[in-house]
Motif scaffolding. Structure first.
Motif, short mmCIF file in Angstrom:
data_model
loop_
_atom_site.label_atom_id
_atom_site.label_comp_id
_atom_site.label_asym_id
_atom_site.label_seq_id
_atom_site.Cartn_x
_atom_site.Cartn_y
_atom_site.Cartn_z
N ASN A 1 0.83 -1.21 0.00
CA ASN A 1 0.00 0.00 0.00
C ASN A 1 0.87 1.26 0.00
O ASN A 1 2.09 1.19 0.05
CB ASN A 1 -0.92 -0.01 1.22
CG ASN A 1 -0.12 -0.26 2.48
OD1 ASN A 1 0.98 0.28 2.64
ND2 ASN A 1 -0.64 -1.09 3.36
N LYS A 2 0.19 2.39 -0.03
CA LYS A 2 0.91 3.67 -0.12
C LYS A 2 1.75 3.93 1.12
O LYS A 2 2.84 4.48 1.04
CB LYS A 2 -0.10 4.82 -0.28
CG LYS A 2 -0.95 4.65 -1.50
CD LYS A 2 -1.05 5.92 -2.30
CE LYS A 2 -1.40 5.66 -3.73
NZ LYS A 2 -2.48 4.70 -3.98
N LYS B 1 5.00 2.40 0.81
CA LYS B 1 5.84 3.12 -0.16
C LYS B 1 6.45 4.34 0.51
O LYS B 1 7.64 4.61 0.38
CB LYS B 1 5.01 3.58 -1.35
CG LYS B 1 4.60 2.47 -2.27
CD LYS B 1 3.98 3.07 -3.51
CE LYS B 1 3.60 2.00 -4.48
NZ LYS B 1 3.31 2.49 -5.79
N CYS C 1 7.45 9.74 -9.79
CA CYS C 1 6.07 9.25 -9.73
C CYS C 1 5.50 9.27 -11.15
O CYS C 1 5.97 10.03 -12.00
CB CYS C 1 5.19 10.16 -8.89
SG CYS C 1 5.77 10.37 -7.21
N ASN D 1 0.31 12.17 -8.05
CA ASN D 1 1.16 11.47 -7.07
C ASN D 1 2.35 12.32 -6.64
O ASN D 1 2.76 12.28 -5.50
CB ASN D 1 1.65 10.14 -7.65
CG ASN D 1 0.62 9.04 -7.46
OD1 ASN D 1 -0.44 9.30 -6.90
ND2 ASN D 1 0.92 7.84 -7.91
N TYR E 1 8.37 5.55 -7.33
CA TYR E 1 7.19 5.37 -6.49
C TYR E 1 6.13 4.56 -7.26
O TYR E 1 5.33 3.86 -6.70
CB TYR E 1 6.67 6.76 -6.14
CG TYR E 1 5.62 6.79 -5.07
CD1 TYR E 1 5.98 6.76 -3.73
CD2 TYR E 1 4.28 6.88 -5.40
CE1 TYR E 1 5.00 6.80 -2.74
CE2 TYR E 1 3.30 6.93 -4.42
CZ TYR E 1 3.67 6.88 -3.09
OH TYR E 1 2.71 6.92 -2.12
N ASP E 2 6.14 4.70 -8.59
CA ASP E 2 5.23 3.94 -9.46
C ASP E 2 6.06 3.29 -10.54
O ASP E 2 7.10 3.82 -10.94
CB ASP E 2 4.24 4.88 -10.16
CG ASP E 2 3.45 5.73 -9.20
OD1 ASP E 2 2.72 5.16 -8.38
OD2 ASP E 2 3.57 6.96 -9.27
N ASP F 1 -0.48 -0.63 -9.61
CA ASP F 1 0.08 0.56 -10.29
C ASP F 1 0.19 0.37 -11.80
O ASP F 1 0.28 1.34 -12.55
CB ASP F 1 1.49 0.89 -9.78
CG ASP F 1 1.50 1.10 -8.28
OD1 ASP F 1 0.44 1.42 -7.74
OD2 ASP F 1 2.58 0.93 -7.69
#
Ligand code: ADP
Length: 720
Positions: free
Chosen positions: A221-222, A225, A243, A248, A311-312, A344
């Motif tokens: 989950n976020k 991260k 991102c 984001n 991040y993604d 993602d």
């Protein structure tokens, strides 16, 4: 013919370098011998020298096409400083200045002329160049010519016509990112080796970045991260968080600000002024962290970045490596970590859908525009137009379709000062879809390729083998080895999470040291075990999960879905993860297993697979090798071997090692990247007491001294 000694002399005389960087010499050799070349080297690999040095030798002008107008002046200033007569021609010059430079080119006053690609739009400019003696046409960022590439620029397509007008001079095309199809496209578009020129040579080198620890963390989950981002900022201090979306970027930046972490943010939605301000702050060192979309790229050459976190997931391996490769440009250890969550992938799929509208959407939009613009031009935002297109679920796809219809001459779109949006009008007489020159096949092919690129990026994230080897293989760099020591899969320094996971998953670490010797019957059984596991898993999981079950993994991914209850759990335990995954891949290649879906790939048996499983059909495939694990100490022993073994203070050596371990763990990088053993021994031998003395020690350059100098001296002083 020019020999190697002469090339070295020139290198030293004009550029002040003593040695060529990896890959430069063969390229220069080919170029000065009149061969067309496609040069693929990563950013910072030293591509410029591959045309700058030949420019000193070739008979005539070297024209360098470069899209980076902002950097052109600096490049030329650098050349002039080295007493190489060079200039540039781009839109920043007035007509009189441009004419003056062209006149001086005619008088033979320059060896190197940098030109912006859009200059070739002007027939007058091309005509002015035509009578000149152009020895070499060097095209930087050559991937911009390929519509398969991520950075296509229509101006680059003009270059082939310019080459024709200039009498097909020799070409060197250079780029940092080129997958095989982009590579083929560059060769074809620029007609390398055609029109009487010597056959082209392709050079790929320098992709290996041994100082980068490549790692992927699967995040649920976020919050997880963000924890990884904070951890990186806490331990590594300086870096970029990439991102996939503007949203984001702003969210992550807000979280950082909340916890008082200093960071700038950067994305394409900001004004140019805001972007420049943010970039300057980061590049000038006033701010240690940047949170950005991929718009933050060209010209980012801050060398001391200790991490790049994604991040993604990005859309392709080349985009990933280009961004990740901005870490550790000073050669010091740095960490590149991808935070991965299957959900993602959807964002990237959305981008692919957006950039590659289907025929259905284009046809729907064509119909809608005929209706909407019947009575004259409309001033309507794209999102509203999209509402009239039934098939459209993605506004971005409608935007791309609008662009296609505009390019095909069906509509025009203008932006009026003060207006809220574009004015769209039909070009009369309105053409039917069939009469418009839209290459639907090409569009479909591009979509398929984009999807395949994304698939490879997911493979990278799922990869259990060496990540460096994966990347080098991807780029076709021959340096690819099968184990690197510095990625998370090959024994790069573990993160706390990895340590815990390694404990949990001892089974995966099983290393089988003998090659598999199996009889035909055993082989049949082996294949049946693998296939029956695929069948038992009911087409609900991908190959990675099937492998985990077959090797009896005790991971969360297995237990959460209660897969350990399957009768096939642990059936191939003794073969280990890599072998089993590769076996499954070979069964896919043999047509026994089918994998469908990009976001959630699912493996299921094909008809052939079922027949093999039930022993109704024989299958003869080559089993993958089970390789001996290489010693993880390979690199450090190599380094030691180069130093003659003179006596050293063993107590100090131990103290330095302990300190190094602590630093390496803190940074999440392997210890030898801080200092190799050979350097520690040198330190324990000479016991330098000052920063200048440290610089005398082999393996310690200015960057290292800056980063670890004080601490190193403290350790040395602490052992009397
Ligand atoms: P690229 O265009 O591939 O990104 P550059 O040509 O800008 O890379 O070179 C990167 C850096 O390497 C530059 O600072 C350049 O001066 C330096 N460089 C190039 N060749 C050599 C060499 N033979 N020895 C030392 N430094 C070099």
């Amino acid at each position: 013919m020019i020999d190697a000694t002469e090339l070295h002399q020139l290198l030293h005389r004009h550029f002040g370098f003593h040695e060529f960087l990896e890959g430069q010499e063969p390229v220069i050799d080919a170029v000065v011998n009149g061969q067309d070349a496609l040069v693929i080297m990563p950013t910072g690999g030293g591509k410029s020298l591959c045309y700058q040095l030949p420019a000193m030798l070739l008979d005539g002008i070297t024209v360098v096409v470069s899209p980076l107008i902002a950097l052109m002046k600096d490049q030329v200033d650098g050349m002039v400083e080295k007493k190489i007569p060079a200039t540039f021609i781009n839109s920043s010059l007035g007509q009189a200045e441009m004419d003056d430079r062209i006149a001086r080119m005619k008088r033979g006053e320059y060896r190197l002329v940098y030109v912006a690609p859009e200059r070739f739009k002007s027939p007058r400019f091309v005509q002015a160049l035509a009578p000149l003696s152009i020895a070499l046409f060097a095209i930087d960022e050559a991937h911009c010519i390929s519509q398969w590439g991520h950075d296509f620029r229509p101006d680059y397509l003009r270059l082939k016509w310019a080459l024709k007008d200039l009498g097909q001079p020799q070409v060197a095309a250079l780029t940092a990112t080129a997958t095989p199809e982009v590579r083929d496209d560059i060769i074809e578009q620029l007609a390398l080796g055609k029109f009487g020129r010597k056959p082209p040579q392709v050079f790929v080198s320098g992709f290996a970045r041994h100082n980068l620890t490549l790692a992927v963390t699967h995040t649920a989950n976020k919050a997880e991260k963000l924890e990884r981002v904070f951890e990186a900022i806490r331990t590594l201090k300086t870096g970029i968080v990439y991102c996939a979306t503007r949203k984001n970027v702003e969210k992550v930046h807000a979280h950082l600000a909340e916890r008082r972490a200093q960071a700038i943010y950067y994305h394409g939605g900001m004004t140019e002024e805001q972007r420049t301000k943010a970039q300057d702050k980061f590049m000038g060192g006033q701010c240690p962290v940047a949170v950005a979309t991929n718009a933050f790229g060209m010209g980012v050459d801050r060398a001391d970045l200790r991490f790049v976190i994604h991040y993604d997931i990005p859309g392709s391996v080349e985009a990933y490596y280009q961004e990740a490769g901005r870490a550790g440009r000073d050669g010091e250890p740095a960490r590149c970590e991808l935070l991965f969550n299957y959900a993602d992938v959807r964002t990237q799929e959305f981008f692919i859908e957006g950039a590659n509208p289907t025929r259905e959407i284009i046809a729907g939009l064509h119909q809608a525009l005929l209706r909407l613009c019947k009575r004259g031009p409309i001033e309507m935002p794209m999102s509203e137009i999209a509402e009239h297109v039934k098939a459209a679920k993605n506004d971005m796809a409608v935007g791309s379709a609008l662009y296609l219809l505009e390019r095909a001459g069906f509509i025009t779109r203008d932006y009026r000062q003060g207006s809220r949006t574009y004015t769209t009008r039909l070009v009369e007489p309105a053409k039917s879809l069939e009469d418009l020159a839209i290459d639907f096949e090409r569009l479909d092919a591009k979509r398929t390729r984009d999807e395949a690129k994304l698939r490879r990026m997911i493979d990278y994230a799922d990869q259990r083998g060496c990540r460096h080897a994966f990347i080098l293989n991807y780029f076709g760099d021959e340096e690819a080895a099968d184990r690197c020591n510095v990625c998370d899969n090959c024994g790069g320094a573990p993160t706390p999470k990895r340590r815990a996971a390694a404990k949990r998953e001892k089974v995966e670490a099983v290393s089988v040291s003998e090659p598999v010797q199996v009889s035909a019957d055993d082989q049949k059984l082996l294949l049946q075990k693998a296939l029956s596991c695929v069948a038992r898993m009911d087409g609900r999981f991908g190959l990675g999960r099937v492998t985990l079950v077959l090797v009896g993994s005790r991971s969360k991914e297995v237990f959460d879905s209660q897969l350990e209850r399957l009768s096939t759990y642990g059936l191939l335990k003794e073969f280990g993860y890599d072998f089993t995954l590769e076996l499954l891949r070979r069964l896919v290649a043999a047509g026994c297993i089918e994998v469908t879906g990009v976001e959630y790939p699912q493996a299921s048996l094909s008809d052939l697979g079922r027949e093999v499983l039930l022993a109704m059909k024989p299958l003869d495939i080559e089993l993958p090798p089970v390789e001996k694990r290489k010693s993880t100490a390979r690199r450090s022993t190599e380094a030691v071997a180069t130093v003659p073994e003179a006596p050293y203070d063993a107590r100090l050596f131990d103290a330095l090692r302990q300190w190094r371990r602590k630093v390496a763990d803190g940074m999440g990088v392997p210890a030898f990247l801080i200092y190799p053993d050979a350097t520690l021994k040198e330190l324990a031998r000479h016991k330098p007491q000052t920063e200048e003395a440290l610089l005398e020690v082999r393996g310690i350059g200015p960057a290292k001294a800056r980063q670890f100098g004080m601490e190193t001296l403290t350790v040395i002083r602490s052992v009397p």
